[in-house]
Design a protein around this motif. Structure first.
Motif, PDB file in Angstrom:
ATOM      1  N   PRO A  37      37.337 -59.022  79.546  1.00 53.91           N
ATOM      2  CA  PRO A  37      38.234 -58.633  78.387  1.00 53.91           C
ATOM      3  C   PRO A  37      37.977 -57.188  77.875  1.00 53.91           C
ATOM      4  O   PRO A  37      36.728 -56.726  77.992  1.00 53.91           O
ATOM      5  CB  PRO A  37      37.771 -59.574  77.114  1.00 53.91           C
ATOM      6  CG  PRO A  37      37.220 -60.820  77.929  1.00 53.91           C
ATOM      7  CD  PRO A  37      36.479 -60.060  79.276  1.00 53.91           C
ATOM      8  N   THR A  38      38.849 -56.431  77.636  1.00 54.37           N
ATOM      9  CA  THR A  38      38.597 -55.011  76.827  1.00 54.37           C
ATOM     10  C   THR A  38      39.374 -55.107  75.669  1.00 54.37           C
ATOM     11  O   THR A  38      40.594 -55.031  75.559  1.00 54.37           O
ATOM     12  CB  THR A  38      39.155 -53.950  77.880  1.00 54.37           C
ATOM     13  OG1 THR A  38      38.924 -52.788  77.389  1.00 54.37           O
ATOM     14  CG2 THR A  38      40.530 -54.155  78.504  1.00 54.37           C
ATOM     15  N   ALA A  52      37.365 -50.487  77.103  1.00 52.89           N
ATOM     16  CA  ALA A  52      36.071 -50.624  76.723  1.00 52.89           C
ATOM     17  C   ALA A  52      35.601 -51.842  77.376  1.00 52.89           C
ATOM     18  O   ALA A  52      36.346 -52.558  77.688  1.00 52.89           O
ATOM     19  CB  ALA A  52      35.897 -50.784  75.220  1.00 52.89           C
ATOM     20  N   ALA A  53      34.196 -51.751  77.818  1.00 55.00           N
ATOM     21  CA  ALA A  53      33.570 -53.041  78.485  1.00 55.00           C
ATOM     22  C   ALA A  53      32.259 -53.186  78.012  1.00 55.00           C
ATOM     23  O   ALA A  53      31.749 -52.453  77.279  1.00 55.00           O
ATOM     24  CB  ALA A  53      33.481 -52.706  80.026  1.00 55.00           C
ATOM     25  N   PRO A 122      43.005 -47.054  64.902  1.00 56.03           N
ATOM     26  CA  PRO A 122      41.738 -47.403  64.386  1.00 56.03           C
ATOM     27  C   PRO A 122      41.423 -48.891  64.685  1.00 56.03           C
ATOM     28  O   PRO A 122      41.176 -49.459  63.973  1.00 56.03           O
ATOM     29  CB  PRO A 122      42.221 -47.182  62.800  1.00 56.03           C
ATOM     30  CG  PRO A 122      43.508 -47.302  62.668  1.00 56.03           C
ATOM     31  CD  PRO A 122      44.247 -46.976  63.943  1.00 56.03           C
ATOM     32  N   ASN A 123      41.009 -49.010  65.986  1.00 58.27           N
ATOM     33  CA  ASN A 123      40.657 -50.390  66.599  1.00 58.27           C
ATOM     34  C   ASN A 123      39.245 -50.592  65.984  1.00 58.27           C
ATOM     35  O   ASN A 123      38.349 -49.620  66.235  1.00 58.27           O
ATOM     36  CB  ASN A 123      40.759 -50.068  67.898  1.00 58.27           C
ATOM     37  CG  ASN A 123      40.638 -51.818  68.652  1.00 58.27           C
ATOM     38  OD1 ASN A 123      40.060 -52.525  67.928  1.00 58.27           O
ATOM     39  ND2 ASN A 123      41.228 -51.956  69.644  1.00 58.27           N
ATOM     40  N   PRO A 124      39.110 -51.885  65.229  1.00 63.02           N
ATOM     41  CA  PRO A 124      37.704 -52.114  64.872  1.00 63.02           C
ATOM     42  C   PRO A 124      36.712 -52.062  65.885  1.00 63.02           C
ATOM     43  O   PRO A 124      35.494 -52.034  65.520  1.00 63.02           O
ATOM     44  CB  PRO A 124      38.031 -53.360  64.253  1.00 63.02           C
ATOM     45  CG  PRO A 124      39.340 -53.501  63.728  1.00 63.02           C
ATOM     46  CD  PRO A 124      40.149 -52.667  64.715  1.00 63.02           C
ATOM     47  N   ALA A 125      37.082 -52.346  67.045  1.00 66.30           N
ATOM     48  CA  ALA A 125      36.097 -52.560  67.978  1.00 66.30           C
ATOM     49  C   ALA A 125      35.584 -51.171  68.624  1.00 66.30           C
ATOM     50  O   ALA A 125      34.397 -51.205  69.123  1.00 66.30           O
ATOM     51  CB  ALA A 125      37.137 -52.952  69.470  1.00 66.30           C
ATOM     52  N   LEU A 126      36.316 -50.234  68.056  1.00 68.79           N
ATOM     53  CA  LEU A 126      35.432 -48.762  68.136  1.00 68.79           C
ATOM     54  C   LEU A 126      33.959 -48.667  67.822  1.00 68.79           C
ATOM     55  O   LEU A 126      33.047 -47.846  68.112  1.00 68.79           O
ATOM     56  CB  LEU A 126      36.536 -47.787  67.693  1.00 68.79           C
ATOM     57  CG  LEU A 126      37.737 -47.583  68.562  1.00 68.79           C
ATOM     58  CD1 LEU A 126      38.645 -46.555  67.890  1.00 68.79           C
ATOM     59  CD2 LEU A 126      37.640 -47.089  70.128  1.00 68.79           C
ATOM     60  N   ILE A 148      32.393 -46.982  76.163  1.00 65.11           N
ATOM     61  CA  ILE A 148      33.868 -46.561  76.331  1.00 65.11           C
ATOM     62  C   ILE A 148      34.057 -45.687  77.803  1.00 65.11           C
ATOM     63  O   ILE A 148      33.356 -45.123  78.613  1.00 65.11           O
ATOM     64  CB  ILE A 148      34.193 -45.387  75.473  1.00 65.11           C
ATOM     65  CG1 ILE A 148      34.304 -45.968  74.158  1.00 65.11           C
ATOM     66  CG2 ILE A 148      35.395 -44.767  75.885  1.00 65.11           C
ATOM     67  CD1 ILE A 148      35.477 -47.017  73.921  1.00 65.11           C
ATOM     68  N   LEU A 149      35.098 -46.122  78.447  1.00 67.69           N
ATOM     69  CA  LEU A 149      35.554 -45.862  79.821  1.00 67.69           C
ATOM     70  C   LEU A 149      36.900 -45.432  79.847  1.00 67.69           C
ATOM     71  O   LEU A 149      37.640 -45.250  79.028  1.00 67.69           O
ATOM     72  CB  LEU A 149      35.478 -46.996  80.880  1.00 67.69           C
ATOM     73  CG  LEU A 149      34.311 -47.886  80.850  1.00 67.69           C
ATOM     74  CD1 LEU A 149      34.188 -49.010  81.535  1.00 67.69           C
ATOM     75  CD2 LEU A 149      32.808 -46.770  81.279  1.00 67.69           C
TER      76      LEU A 149
END
Length: 273
Positions: A37-38, A52-53, A122-126, A148-149
């Motif tokens: 999942p990303t 993201a991974a 503004p994704n909280p996963a960042l 981050i990819l």
């Protein structure tokens, strides 16, 4: 001079851009590794996706495959699923597959790239990127650190109830998400829960052969309303187009009233008003 008919549905590229905004499920896959999942899948204007991974050091992961490939990167597929916000019998509205080459982001470029993504998404996963992952494990209550990819797009395909279609990457970059896509889920849920009368009036516009099942709101965009008919012989999707595309909430409300056959385009008014 011939007058062109108004557009009655979003282009395939517009549908994909909207799916990118609201996709609840996204998976990243590379050859020889398990799909992962990303939580981040952000399209940049240079034709690449920021994804993201998990950065957990485990073998057989996306990051381990990239580490083995080096600067050349690896072929990868990003799959995004557009789910209906209602509990439909078939909840998947569309699947998007984006193929390309996946590479790591150099450490020196990462801060600027994160700022670039966060300024519009503004994704909280960042916040999990390069964070301290000490103590991660079952029951630890800690989030997994993310890497981050960048996925450079080579091909894009979307599939839904009407079939599958490929889209040139250039068309994807020039298209824009639907102006209502971020609010669509809440509106459809409210429509289903509190406004059966609206759904019934929209359903009255359907051919009689399609009114024998349960009519559910399936989609809403600047071009019209989509309904799902769940019947004994299967599911059927129908689009009811607006007379013209709309761009704001006021115009959207009026367009829906026109579809309903309501004479009060701006809402009910007191006599003498």
């Amino acid at each position: 001079m011939a007058v062109s008919a108004p557009t009655s549905a979003p282009t395939t590229a517009e549908r994909i851009r909207s799916a990118c905004v609201r996709a609840d499920g996204a998976m990243l896959a590379v050859a020889g590794g398990d799909p992962t999942p990303t939580p981040v899948h952000h399209l940049l204007d240079d034709g690449s996706f920021v994804v993201a991974a998990p950065d957990d050091g485990a073998p057989g992961t996306v990051l381990s495959a990239i580490a083995c490939a080096g600067a050349a990167g690896v072929p990868a597929v990003l799959e995004m699923t557009d789910y209906a916000p209602l509990a439909l019998r078939e909840p998947v509205r569309a699947l998007v597959w984006i193929r390309g080459r996946l590479r790591q982001v150099p450490a020196g470029e990462l801060p600027a790239l994160l700022d670039r993504v966060a300024s519009t998404d503004p994704n909280p996963a960042l916040l999990q990127v390069n964070s301290d992952n000490s103590g991660i494990g079952p029951g630890s209550g800690r989030d997994v650190r993310l890497a981050i990819l960048r996925l450079q797009i080579e091909s894009v395909v979307v599939a839904d109830a009407t079939g599958a279609e490929s889209v040139p990457p250039a068309a994807l970059l020039t298209a824009r998400p639907d102006p209502f896509c971020a609010m669509e889920s809440c509106w459809l849920q409210h429509l289903e829960a509190a406004h059966h009368d609206v759904v019934d009036r929209l359903a009255a516009r359907l051919p009689s052969t399609l009114r024998r099942g349960r009519v559910r709101p399936l989609g809403l965009d600047r071009y019209g309303v989509r309904l799902r008919i769940e019947s004994a012989d299967g599911d059927h999707d129908v689009r009811l187009p607006f007379t013209r595309p709309v761009d704001d909430v006021t115009a959207l409300s009026q367009a829906i009233r026109v579809l309903m056959g309501c004479p009060f385009l701006n809402g009910l008014r007191a006599r003498g008003a």
